[in-house]
Design an enzyme around this catalytic site. Structure first.
Site, PDB file in Angstrom:
ATOM      1  N   ARG A  38      -3.093  -2.594  16.114  1.00 54.82           N
ATOM      2  CA  ARG A  38      -3.296  -3.051  17.810  1.00 54.82           C
ATOM      3  C   ARG A  38      -2.593  -2.534  18.499  1.00 54.82           C
ATOM      4  O   ARG A  38      -1.016  -1.914  18.443  1.00 54.82           O
ATOM      5  CB  ARG A  38      -2.557  -4.045  17.186  1.00 54.82           C
ATOM      6  N   LYS A 111       0.710   3.720  -2.825  1.00 56.97           N
ATOM      7  CA  LYS A 111       1.010   3.829  -4.669  1.00 56.97           C
ATOM      8  C   LYS A 111       0.651   2.665  -5.209  1.00 56.97           C
ATOM      9  O   LYS A 111       0.269   1.345  -5.798  1.00 56.97           O
ATOM     10  CB  LYS A 111       2.501   3.327  -4.460  1.00 56.97           C
ATOM     11  N   GLY A 141       8.749   8.471  -4.099  1.00 59.29           N
ATOM     12  CA  GLY A 141       9.756   8.178  -5.049  1.00 59.29           C
ATOM     13  C   GLY A 141      10.643   7.172  -4.581  1.00 59.29           C
ATOM     14  O   GLY A 141       9.885   6.162  -3.496  1.00 59.29           O
ATOM     15  N   ALA A 145      12.037   1.215   2.863  1.00 57.40           N
ATOM     16  CA  ALA A 145      11.610   1.935   4.081  1.00 57.40           C
ATOM     17  C   ALA A 145      13.002   1.803   5.132  1.00 57.40           C
ATOM     18  O   ALA A 145      12.909   2.259   5.992  1.00 57.40           O
ATOM     19  CB  ALA A 145      10.740   1.131   4.628  1.00 57.40           C
ATOM     20  N   LYS A 196       4.604   1.412 -11.102  1.00 60.25           N
ATOM     21  CA  LYS A 196       6.454   1.194 -11.392  1.00 60.25           C
ATOM     22  C   LYS A 196       6.186  -0.867 -10.480  1.00 60.25           C
ATOM     23  O   LYS A 196       6.837  -1.491 -10.689  1.00 60.25           O
ATOM     24  CB  LYS A 196       6.947   1.932 -10.704  1.00 60.25           C
ATOM     25  N   ARG A 260       9.485  -5.466  -1.909  1.00 57.16           N
ATOM     26  CA  ARG A 260       8.599  -6.485  -1.971  1.00 57.16           C
ATOM     27  C   ARG A 260       8.163  -6.912  -2.941  1.00 57.16           C
ATOM     28  O   ARG A 260       7.391  -8.528  -3.792  1.00 57.16           O
ATOM     29  CB  ARG A 260       6.922  -5.669  -1.011  1.00 57.16           C
ATOM     30  N   GLU A 286       1.876  -3.729  -3.571  1.00 59.97           N
ATOM     31  CA  GLU A 286       0.101  -3.457  -4.523  1.00 59.97           C
ATOM     32  C   GLU A 286      -0.006  -3.686  -5.588  1.00 59.97           C
ATOM     33  O   GLU A 286      -1.152  -3.345  -6.126  1.00 59.97           O
ATOM     34  CB  GLU A 286       0.844  -1.907  -3.877  1.00 59.97           C
TER      35      GLU A 286
END
Length: 337
Positions: A38, A111, A141, A145, A196, A260, A286
């Site tokens: 954007r 991931k 790792g 964020a 994970k 998340r 994910e």
């Protein structure tokens, strides 16, 4: 790469993790250009040095610039750093591939495992771009964020079949607060990161249902066993899963409210439907997208992954929440190893 100039990285795109890695790279002295879909985001990064979509209060280094033009972003790039949803990778790369230089190292931050093909992100990159595997690296790792945007300490693994390429990217992202280690085990790093996320969903479900910290520890430990079994069956070194991209990432993602996947699982544990949890999440989760593909990989390699199976069944409404909780916590007894 010339000794007389800074390394140059093109970061695709301007989501939370891409923005955090752009900041890390810039703090390490690398020239960074972010590709944003954007124009409003690109304009804001260039004029205010902030990403209003994700971190409106945190200033980015002045050496981070942005563009909506993929060709401009990739011109002269030593590294193409890919941070987009795993399920969007193929379509995005197909459009960007003509602009990727022959010596550019492609670095995956994804991931997840692609649905349908069951390919890891590095495999999608080699298939779509035609680059050799030794031009593809993985960064993985325990890296939340938000903490990295605040400059809090963290470490990660840079995996690439070409050790020199891994070392070059290690140097490009090494800062006082971010310590990258190198590895040649791409498979182990990628599977640790992908599995994970599914285990974090299970931990979130257990947390949302109030099953307690013992259940969380059990799921993390047995989840690591699942990830290690699959990785070893696919040719990874089991010790990789005991490292930053395995147990390190697993602990961070399963224990942090910033995760998340754990948060999505908690919504499910509170009784929300997948649709309601997706609406509440507002960002790509994910593990939700990859669970079925990971389970298919496990089936193809003859590996049992009971936690992943329960999570996949719950996501596809094959079991109720109570049935899922029982399946997660009441496995038949057997030797641990």
């Amino acid at each position: 790469m010339s000794q007389h100039r800074s390394a140059r990285a093109a970061v695709f795109s301007a989501g939370s993790w891409g923005t955090a890695v752009a900041k890390i790279l810039a703090d390490a002295g690398t020239d960074v250009i972010v590709h944003a879909r954007r124009s409003a985001i690109a304009d804001a990064i260039n004029s205010t040095h902030r990403n209003p979509g994700y971190f409106p209060t945190i200033e980015l280094p002045f050496s981070v610039t942005a563009t909506t033009d993929p060709a401009a972003a990739l011109a002269g790039a030593d590294f193409l750093v890919l941070s987009i949803p795993a399920q969007s990778l193929r379509a995005g790369l197909a459009a960007w591939a003509p602009h990727i230089g022959p010596d550019t190292v492609n670095v995956s931050l994804m991931k997840g495992v692609e649905r349908g093909s069951h390919l890891r992100a590095s495999e999608v990159i080699t298939e779509v771009t035609g680059v050799s595997a030794d031009r593809v690296a993985v960064l993985s790792g325990p890296n939340l964020a938000r903490e990295l945007m605040d400059g809090r300490p963290a470490a990660a693994t840079v995996a690439c079949p070409d050790e020199e390429a891994a070392r070059r990217f290690q140097q490009a992202c090494h800062t006082p607060y971010f310590r990258p280690y190198t590895s040649t085990d791409v498979i182990g790093c990628e599977l640790g990161g992908a599995v994970k996320n599914v285990i974090a969903l299970a931990v979130g479900i257990a947390s949302g249902m109030g099953l307690g910290d013992n259940a969380t520890a059990m799921l993390i430990t047995r989840g690591l066993a699942e990830a290690t079994r699959l990785a070893a069956a696919m040719g990874a070194h089991p010790s990789t899963l005991a490292g930053l991209s395995g147990v390190g990432d697993l602990v961070a993602t399963c224990s942090s409210p910033l995760s998340r996947n754990r948060t999505f699982g908690t919504h499910l544990g509170h009784g929300l439907s997948v649709e309601q949890a997706t609406a509440a999440a507002r960002q790509t989760t994910e593990g939700v997208k990859s669970a079925e593909a990971i389970l298919a990989l496990a089936g193809a390699h003859g590996v049992e992954m009971p936690i992943t199976e329960v999570v996949s069944d719950l996501l596809h409404e094959k079991v109720t929440l109570d049935q899922a909780a029982a399946a997660l916590t009441q496995r038949p007894p057997k030797p641990e190893h």
